[in-house]
Design a protein around this motif. Structure first.
Motif, PDB file in Angstrom:
ATOM      1  N   ALA A   1      51.263  29.797  23.047  1.00 42.33           N
ATOM      2  CA  ALA A   1      51.064  29.435  24.909  1.00 42.33           C
ATOM      3  C   ALA A   1      50.710  28.139  24.961  1.00 42.33           C
ATOM      4  CB  ALA A   1      50.046  30.557  25.137  1.00 42.33           C
ATOM      5  N   THR A   2      51.022  27.811  26.486  1.00 42.49           N
ATOM      6  CA  THR A   2      50.589  26.522  26.916  1.00 42.49           C
ATOM      7  C   THR A   2      50.284  26.666  28.412  1.00 42.49           C
ATOM      8  OG1 THR A   2      51.774  25.065  25.400  1.00 42.49           O
ATOM      9  CG2 THR A   2      50.842  24.028  27.446  1.00 42.49           C
ATOM     10  N   ILE A   3      49.069  26.511  28.987  1.00 42.43           N
ATOM     11  CA  ILE A   3      48.874  26.864  30.331  1.00 42.43           C
ATOM     12  C   ILE A   3      48.627  25.517  30.908  1.00 42.43           C
ATOM     13  CG2 ILE A   3      46.304  26.644  29.882  1.00 42.43           C
ATOM     14  CD1 ILE A   3      46.058  28.748  32.165  1.00 42.43           C
ATOM     15  N   SER A   4      49.261  25.303  31.940  1.00 41.88           N
ATOM     16  CA  SER A   4      49.197  23.961  32.694  1.00 41.88           C
ATOM     17  C   SER A   4      49.162  24.227  34.228  1.00 41.88           C
ATOM     18  CB  SER A   4      50.268  23.167  32.556  1.00 41.88           C
ATOM     19  OG  SER A   4      51.654  23.812  32.547  1.00 41.88           O
ATOM     20  N   ARG A   5      48.968  23.109  35.062  1.00 46.93           N
ATOM     21  CA  ARG A   5      48.713  23.243  36.194  1.00 46.93           C
ATOM     22  C   ARG A   5      49.471  22.132  37.149  1.00 46.93           C
ATOM     23  NH1 ARG A   5      42.827  24.669  37.835  1.00 46.93           N
ATOM     24  NH2 ARG A   5      43.683  24.615  39.892  1.00 46.93           N
ATOM     25  N   ASP A   6      49.707  22.146  38.186  1.00 44.74           N
ATOM     26  CA  ASP A   6      50.152  21.314  39.247  1.00 44.74           C
ATOM     27  C   ASP A   6      49.441  21.424  40.484  1.00 44.74           C
ATOM     28  OD1 ASP A   6      53.524  20.539  40.898  1.00 44.74           O
ATOM     29  OD2 ASP A   6      51.294  19.605  41.234  1.00 44.74           O
ATOM     30  N   ASN A   7      48.180  20.633  40.601  1.00 46.37           N
ATOM     31  CA  ASN A   7      47.292  20.733  41.737  1.00 46.37           C
ATOM     32  C   ASN A   7      48.315  20.125  43.125  1.00 46.37           C
ATOM     33  OD1 ASN A   7      45.494  21.940  40.433  1.00 46.37           O
ATOM     34  ND2 ASN A   7      44.252  19.942  40.273  1.00 46.37           N
ATOM     35  N   ALA A   8      49.157  19.167  42.918  1.00 43.55           N
ATOM     36  CA  ALA A   8      49.856  19.181  44.299  1.00 43.55           C
ATOM     37  C   ALA A   8      50.613  20.362  44.575  1.00 43.55           C
ATOM     38  CB  ALA A   8      50.435  17.763  43.971  1.00 43.55           C
ATOM     39  N   GLY A   9      51.192  20.898  43.642  1.00 41.39           N
ATOM     40  CA  GLY A   9      51.900  21.938  44.269  1.00 41.39           C
ATOM     41  C   GLY A   9      51.679  23.329  44.059  1.00 41.39           C
ATOM     42  N   ASN A  10      50.034  23.462  43.861  1.00 44.21           N
ATOM     43  CA  ASN A  10      49.481  24.778  44.054  1.00 44.21           C
ATOM     44  C   ASN A  10      50.039  25.927  43.087  1.00 44.21           C
ATOM     45  OD1 ASN A  10      47.880  23.691  46.115  1.00 44.21           O
ATOM     46  ND2 ASN A  10      48.037  25.362  47.448  1.00 44.21           N
ATOM     47  N   THR A  11      50.169  25.394  41.905  1.00 46.78           N
ATOM     48  CA  THR A  11      50.953  26.256  41.006  1.00 46.78           C
ATOM     49  C   THR A  11      50.287  26.057  39.551  1.00 46.78           C
ATOM     50  OG1 THR A  11      52.788  26.080  42.096  1.00 46.78           O
ATOM     51  CG2 THR A  11      53.052  27.041  40.020  1.00 46.78           C
ATOM     52  N   VAL A  12      50.090  27.037  38.922  1.00 39.85           N
ATOM     53  CA  VAL A  12      49.608  27.507  37.408  1.00 39.85           C
ATOM     54  C   VAL A  12      50.738  27.760  36.645  1.00 39.85           C
ATOM     55  CG1 VAL A  12      48.604  29.484  37.665  1.00 39.85           C
ATOM     56  CG2 VAL A  12      47.795  27.796  35.810  1.00 39.85           C
ATOM     57  N   TYR A  13      50.953  27.594  35.432  1.00 37.36           N
ATOM     58  CA  TYR A  13      52.148  27.965  34.456  1.00 37.36           C
ATOM     59  C   TYR A  13      51.394  28.399  33.375  1.00 37.36           C
ATOM     60  CZ  TYR A  13      54.677  24.709  37.791  1.00 37.36           C
ATOM     61  OH  TYR A  13      55.253  24.040  38.951  1.00 37.36           O
ATOM     62  N   LEU A  14      52.320  29.347  32.690  1.00 37.35           N
ATOM     63  CA  LEU A  14      52.105  29.718  31.406  1.00 37.35           C
ATOM     64  C   LEU A  14      53.312  29.767  30.486  1.00 37.35           C
ATOM     65  CD1 LEU A  14      50.109  30.887  29.495  1.00 37.35           C
ATOM     66  CD2 LEU A  14      50.882  33.165  29.992  1.00 37.35           C
ATOM     67  N   GLN A  15      53.290  28.826  29.646  1.00 40.93           N
ATOM     68  CA  GLN A  15      54.779  28.864  28.764  1.00 40.93           C
ATOM     69  C   GLN A  15      54.504  29.458  27.482  1.00 40.93           C
ATOM     70  OE1 GLN A  15      57.671  26.912  29.096  1.00 40.93           O
ATOM     71  NE2 GLN A  15      58.333  28.207  27.350  1.00 40.93           N
ATOM     72  N   MET A  16      55.131  30.498  27.197  1.00 39.97           N
ATOM     73  CA  MET A  16      55.123  31.260  26.123  1.00 39.97           C
ATOM     74  C   MET A  16      56.385  31.325  25.211  1.00 39.97           C
ATOM     75  SD  MET A  16      52.084  33.202  26.109  1.00 39.97           S
ATOM     76  CE  MET A  16      52.634  34.625  24.944  1.00 39.97           C
ATOM     77  N   ASN A  17      55.952  31.021  23.804  1.00 42.31           N
ATOM     78  CA  ASN A  17      56.985  30.644  23.072  1.00 42.31           C
ATOM     79  C   ASN A  17      56.841  31.835  21.808  1.00 42.31           C
ATOM     80  OD1 ASN A  17      57.908  28.373  24.513  1.00 42.31           O
ATOM     81  ND2 ASN A  17      56.405  27.246  23.238  1.00 42.31           N
ATOM     82  N   SER A  18      57.962  31.986  20.926  1.00 41.02           N
ATOM     83  CA  SER A  18      57.836  32.703  19.953  1.00 41.02           C
ATOM     84  C   SER A  18      57.194  33.938  20.215  1.00 41.02           C
ATOM     85  CB  SER A  18      56.898  32.204  18.654  1.00 41.02           C
ATOM     86  OG  SER A  18      57.385  30.846  18.152  1.00 41.02           O
ATOM     87  N   LEU A  19      58.098  34.456  21.282  1.00 39.72           N
ATOM     88  CA  LEU A  19      57.210  35.852  21.810  1.00 39.72           C
ATOM     89  C   LEU A  19      57.670  37.161  20.905  1.00 39.72           C
ATOM     90  CD1 LEU A  19      58.554  35.529  25.540  1.00 39.72           C
ATOM     91  CD2 LEU A  19      56.233  35.842  24.797  1.00 39.72           C
TER      92      LEU A  19
END
Length: 119
Positions: free
Chosen positions: A68-86
């Protein structure tokens, strides 16, 4: 106040990937530590990952570390969670949550998005 709306869930085969998004309202998004949790049927809500307000610090639960990788875009007010090898055991409702500076734990929650991993 912050309103959170998750998206990106769905049905995926084992070994596949998904990218979850959490869109936040409000002008103070960049001040919040953001979290992802999940809850599988019949189980308690489980912490997955968090990211600091700047994005400079991240922390993962052992159950998803390396996948998993968590990331954020403060300019876009969004946080992401990339999940691999589910895996099938990743099947759950995934929630994002916001923790304000003065809070000891998340104080705003989204409604969740369903992730189903088929074997």
């Amino acid at each position: 106040q912050v309103q959170l709306v998750e998206s990106g869930g769905g049905l995926v085969q084992a070994g596949g990937s998904l990218r979850l998004s959490c869109a936040a309202s409000g002008r103070t998004f960049s001040t919040y530590t953001m979290h992802w949790f999940r809850q599988a049927p019949g189980k308690e809500r489980e912490f997955i990952a968090r990211i600091s307000w700047s994005g400079g610090n991240t922390y993962y639960a052992d159950s998803v570390k390396g996948r998993a990788t968590i990331s954020r875009d403060n300019a876009g007010n969004t946080v992401y969670l990339q999940m691999n090898s589910l895996k099938p055991e990743d099947t759950a409702v995934y929630f994002c949550a916001a923790q304000s500076i003065i809070a000891l734990k998340p104080d705003y929650w989204g409604q969740g998005t369903q992730v189903t991993v088929s074997s």
